[in-house]
Design a protein around this motif. Sequence first.
Motif: not given
Length: 99
Positions: A8-10, A15-16, A64-65
């Motif tokens: 997914g885009s960061f 925003l979500i 994410g990591w």
Amino acid sequence: MRRTNRSGSFAVCLLINMLLNLEGLIPAGILLILHFALGWKLWYTFAAVGLWILYLMIWMSIIGWAGCCGSTPDAPKENKNPYSNKNINIKRKESSLWD
């Protein structure tokens, strides 16, 4: 469950995440009220919003990591099934119906 190859885009995830964590704006709201009521500086409000966004970005980076670290494939395991024909080289006699 089907998994995609794309991550997914960061920015979209940020925003979500901002929409889901609006309670982080409570200090900024309080500072905005104090700006109008007591004449406090407005940049305190912007600093609170900036710190909230920075916190979300750092938290998303850590999660994410951790997700990347946990998604390593398992090493291949030795086949210990005694009924498996994979490693057995037995020559079988060709049989027919008329033998």
